[in-house]
Write a protein that holds these residues in place. Structure first.
Motif, mmCIF file in Angstrom:
data_model
loop_
_atom_site.group_PDB
_atom_site.id
_atom_site.type_symbol
_atom_site.label_atom_id
_atom_site.label_comp_id
_atom_site.label_asym_id
_atom_site.label_seq_id
_atom_site.Cartn_x
_atom_site.Cartn_y
_atom_site.Cartn_z
ATOM 1 N N TYR A 9 0.729 -1.289 0.028
ATOM 2 C CA TYR A 9 -0.135 0.150 0.047
ATOM 3 C C TYR A 9 0.775 1.352 -0.147
ATOM 4 O O TYR A 9 1.696 1.495 0.879
ATOM 5 N N ILE A 10 0.725 2.090 -0.966
ATOM 6 C CA ILE A 10 1.487 3.480 -1.254
ATOM 7 C C ILE A 10 0.703 4.395 -0.826
ATOM 8 O O ILE A 10 -0.561 4.352 -1.395
ATOM 9 N N ALA A 11 0.949 5.407 -0.081
ATOM 10 C CA ALA A 11 0.415 6.610 0.326
ATOM 11 C C ALA A 11 0.873 7.953 0.752
ATOM 12 O O ALA A 11 2.225 7.588 1.221
ATOM 13 N N THR A 12 0.388 8.884 0.677
ATOM 14 C CA THR A 12 1.118 10.061 1.500
ATOM 15 C C THR A 12 0.914 10.095 2.956
ATOM 16 O O THR A 12 0.233 9.281 3.300
ATOM 17 N N ARG A 31 0.316 -10.898 2.983
ATOM 18 C CA ARG A 31 1.257 -10.042 3.933
ATOM 19 C C ARG A 31 0.831 -8.458 3.397
ATOM 20 O O ARG A 31 0.688 -8.382 2.031
ATOM 21 N N ILE A 32 0.915 -7.411 4.211
ATOM 22 C CA ILE A 32 0.785 -6.181 3.827
ATOM 23 C C ILE A 32 2.068 -5.555 4.223
ATOM 24 O O ILE A 32 2.467 -5.388 5.309
ATOM 25 N N ILE A 33 2.515 -4.458 3.489
ATOM 26 C CA ILE A 33 3.574 -3.523 3.994
ATOM 27 C C ILE A 33 2.977 -2.146 3.242
ATOM 28 O O ILE A 33 2.666 -1.973 2.065
ATOM 29 N N GLU A 34 3.267 -1.202 4.203
ATOM 30 C CA GLU A 34 2.527 0.101 3.971
ATOM 31 C C GLU A 34 3.800 0.945 3.855
ATOM 32 O O GLU A 34 4.781 0.951 4.473
ATOM 33 N N VAL A 35 3.826 1.633 2.565
ATOM 34 C CA VAL A 35 4.750 2.764 2.329
ATOM 35 C C VAL A 35 4.333 3.957 2.247
ATOM 36 O O VAL A 35 3.229 4.057 1.658
ATOM 37 N N GLU A 50 12.607 4.170 -3.232
ATOM 38 C CA GLU A 50 13.396 3.364 -3.077
ATOM 39 C C GLU A 50 13.143 2.165 -2.681
ATOM 40 O O GLU A 50 13.142 0.882 -3.094
ATOM 41 N N LYS A 51 12.253 2.060 -1.702
ATOM 42 C CA LYS A 51 11.610 0.862 -0.982
ATOM 43 C C LYS A 51 10.466 0.282 -1.723
ATOM 44 O O LYS A 51 10.882 -1.054 -1.974
ATOM 45 N N PHE A 53 10.450 0.614 -5.063
ATOM 46 C CA PHE A 53 11.270 0.030 -6.414
ATOM 47 C C PHE A 53 12.077 -1.197 -5.856
ATOM 48 O O PHE A 53 12.134 -2.250 -6.757
ATOM 49 N N ASN A 54 12.658 -1.472 -4.792
ATOM 50 C CA ASN A 54 13.193 -2.695 -4.222
ATOM 51 C C ASN A 54 12.591 -3.762 -3.863
ATOM 52 O O ASN A 54 12.780 -4.914 -4.175
ATOM 53 N N LEU A 55 11.117 -3.480 -3.606
ATOM 54 C CA LEU A 55 10.043 -4.539 -3.359
ATOM 55 C C LEU A 55 9.416 -5.005 -4.434
ATOM 56 O O LEU A 55 8.796 -6.110 -4.602
ATOM 57 N N ALA A 56 9.653 -4.108 -5.467
ATOM 58 C CA ALA A 56 8.577 -4.434 -6.911
ATOM 59 C C ALA A 56 8.743 -6.133 -7.432
ATOM 60 O O ALA A 56 7.568 -6.282 -7.576
#
Length: 290
Positions: A9-12, A31-35, A50-51, A53-56
């Motif tokens: 999940y990507i957000a401001t 699994r959930i990773i929040e960025v 970068e996070k 991009f590396n997880l992609a």
């Protein structure tokens, strides 16, 4: 859990997933990773985290709230099957590249329809009653200067785009007595009439409307849609409202039109560059509601 699907999940900052959403994702064994981005400008300008991009290469599903999903990032999404957007628009995803990679891109129809409709109507009423202008004048010690304020029930609202938001605005403003003209080449005239509005050619709408509101999605055909050629066909007393995407208005042309008196004013909730640079011309214009 190492082999369970990975959802990112990507957000401001501040737009976190609530417990209900987290539980639904975990319930299906993912699994959930929040960025989160420290600066919303990074999202707007397409800076790949970068996070992320590396997880992609390990991402199975992506929930994207604001980040520009570029071809460079999509090329790294080797396992991803779906990108979901908690919004109506698709303009922050490179759809062609996603399609080439077999990644489904889904939106959330109806998201914030009521809220955006309210924003459009608020802009219209603020301009009609000169709310922001008179707030500034009174604070500056100017108590009264004669100024004609037209009655709403004698005025016309032109809607460019007649999807969910356009129809919601149409329904609400009729209670204020406004006549509504609609231009949308993808909607049958019968549907417009059923909503209590009048279908109109674009030229007719530009010529007659006292307020024009943009409800267009941003795509290759609508980018820069409201340009000099259309602005000069509007009434000099007309007010342009844009609560859709900044890119549907050719901003330099609008700035010139506002400076020259080609149109009277504008209410803007979205911009070509967000956040606005502090030296942007809009900040010096009293005929713009930001």
């Amino acid at each position: 859990m190492r082999n369970s699907p990975l959802v990112v999940y990507i957000a401001t900052d501040g737009w976190s997933l609530d417990q209900e959403h987290l539980q639904k994702i975990e319930k299906v064994g993912a699994r959930i990773i929040e960025v989160y981005f420290a600066d919303s400008a990074d999202l707007a300008h397409g800076n790949d985290s970068e996070k992320v991009f590396n997880l992609a290469p390990e991402i199975d599903a992506l929930i994207n709230s604001g980040m520009q999903i570029t071809s460079a990032l999509l090329d790294r999404l080797k396992k991803c099957k779906i990108i979901t957007l908690p919004s109506i628009g698709f303009d922050n995803v490179d759809i062609k590249t996603a399609t080439r990679h077999g990644i489904s891109v889904e939106n959330a129809p109806g998201f914030c329809t009521e809220e955006v409709s309210n924003q459009i109507i608020t802009m219209l009423l603020c301009w009609n009653r000169r709310m922001t202008q008179w707030d500034r004048k009174i604070r500056d010690g100017i108590w009264f200067t004669p100024e004609p304020i037209p009655r709403l029930s004698h005025q016309i609202l032109g809607l460019i785009g007649f999807g969910g938001i356009g129809r919601d605005v149409c329904r609400r403003v009729q209670a204020l007595g406004l006549k509504v003209l609609v231009y949308d080449p993808f909607v049958d005239a019968e549907e417009v009439v059923e909503q209590g509005a009048t279908p109109a050619a674009l030229e007719e709408l530009l010529d007659q409307a006292d307020y024009i509101s943009m409800q267009s999605p941003l795509n290759s055909k609508t980018r820069g849609f409201m340009d000099h050629n259309k602005l000069v066909k509007m009434k000099k007393t007309a007010f342009l409202i844009n609560c859709s995407r900044g890119g549907v208005v050719e901003e330099p042309d609008l700035i010139k039109a506002l400076r020259d008196g080609t149109i009277a004013g504008a209410g803007l909730d979205v911009f070509a560059q967000e956040p606005l640079p502090l030296d942007h011309p809009f900040f010096a214009m009293e005929n713009v509601i930001l």
